[in-house]
Design an enzyme around this catalytic site. Structure first.
Site, PDB file in Angstrom:
ATOM      1  N   VAL A 112       0.911  -1.081  -0.188  1.00  0.00           N
ATOM      2  CA  VAL A 112      -0.199   0.085  -0.057  1.00  0.00           C
ATOM      3  C   VAL A 112       0.875   1.275   0.051  1.00  0.00           C
ATOM      4  CG1 VAL A 112      -1.737   1.198   1.434  1.00  0.00           C
ATOM      5  CG2 VAL A 112      -1.919  -0.930   1.072  1.00  0.00           C
ATOM      6  N   GLN A 115       2.479   1.743  -3.351  1.00  0.00           N
ATOM      7  CA  GLN A 115       1.616   2.523  -4.397  1.00  0.00           C
ATOM      8  C   GLN A 115       1.122   3.910  -3.886  1.00  0.00           C
ATOM      9  OE1 GLN A 115       0.732   1.703  -7.312  1.00  0.00           O
ATOM     10  NE2 GLN A 115      -0.702   2.977  -7.697  1.00  0.00           N
ATOM     11  N   GLU A 116       0.891   4.120  -2.674  1.00  0.00           N
ATOM     12  CA  GLU A 116       0.587   5.398  -2.299  1.00  0.00           C
ATOM     13  C   GLU A 116       1.592   6.536  -2.443  1.00  0.00           C
ATOM     14  OE1 GLU A 116      -2.367   6.263  -1.426  1.00  0.00           O
ATOM     15  OE2 GLU A 116      -3.894   4.722  -1.002  1.00  0.00           O
ATOM     16  N   SER A 117       2.760   6.189  -2.017  1.00  0.00           N
ATOM     17  CA  SER A 117       3.518   7.394  -1.531  1.00  0.00           C
ATOM     18  C   SER A 117       5.096   7.138  -2.442  1.00  0.00           C
ATOM     19  CB  SER A 117       3.720   7.775  -0.373  1.00  0.00           C
ATOM     20  OG  SER A 117       4.268   6.832   0.377  1.00  0.00           O
TER      21      SER A 117
END
Length: 217
Positions: A112, A115-117
């Protein structure tokens, strides 16, 4: 006005308009300020195009973010891969501790964050999502996260929110990830992954990274 002057002005405005104010007296706030200052010169060529007319134009009082053309993501201070690696022991420790506390697979959390940051602690999206796990202001507030740019607070809040989605959708990874991205109400409304291209791509990429991390174990 020189480009560097415009950038300095815009960076100052971004700091003052962040959805959740930074703590100016703690280490996170000081680190953020130092990174802002150090990143200014290197950001000149990568910064979004700023319309010169907008710089001097009176601003609407209800405008939430600085008036620039382009993605706000290109303005936040990016850490180098070396700097990220230096922070990884701290990031890993937080992932392990809070994954255990909230019963979430730490490899899923890493996927996560990837992908997020991209493991950038100061990431700020165009919508106002903040930090490693890209917490929205209202979500952060509801989770008791007072400083979304603090590594431990951000990861704790993100994992806690992810655990809520996993529980709500009976540990269905695709639905839980879709809810993390688009909100649980959207998932319920459509009875599955919402027909948003961004959300569908998000779920696909997180699951891809998850499989990658599991393969490396």
């Amino acid at each position: 006005m020189k480009v560097s002057d415009i950038l300095a002005q815009k960076i100052a405005e971004i700091q003052s308009r962040l959805p959740v104010p930074m703590k100016g007296t703690d280490q996170a706030g000081s680190a953020f300020q130092s990174l802002m200052d150090a990143s200014l010169a290197s950001m000149v060529s990568d910064a979004p195009v700023i319309d010169a007319e907008l710089v001097d134009r009176p601003r609407s009082t209800n405008r939430k973010y600085p008036l620039v053309s382009g993605s706000y993501e290109s303005v936040y201070p990016r850490l180098s891969q070396t700097q990220i690696q230096e922070l990884m022991p701290r990031i890993d420790a937080a992932i392990e501790a809070y994954s255990e506390k909230f019963n979430v697979d730490p490899l899923l959390v890493r996927a996560v964050i990837k992908q997020e940051s991209g493991f950038q602690p100061f990431a700020l999206s165009t919508a106002g999502a903040m930090g490693l796990m890209q917490l929205m202001p209202d979500t952060a507030k509801g989770l008791g996260v007072s400083d979304p740019y603090n590594i431990e607070e951000n990861i704790r809040g993100g994992i806690q929110y992810l655990s809520y989605q996993l529980e709500a959708f009976d540990n269905d990874l695709s639905l839980a990830l879709a809810a993390y991205n688009a909100g649980p109400n959207a998932v319920r409304k459509y009875g599955g992954i919402p027909p948003y291209q961004e959300t569908r791509n998000y779920v696909k990429m997180v699951l891809k990274y998850y499989d990658m991390y599991k393969a490396l174990e």
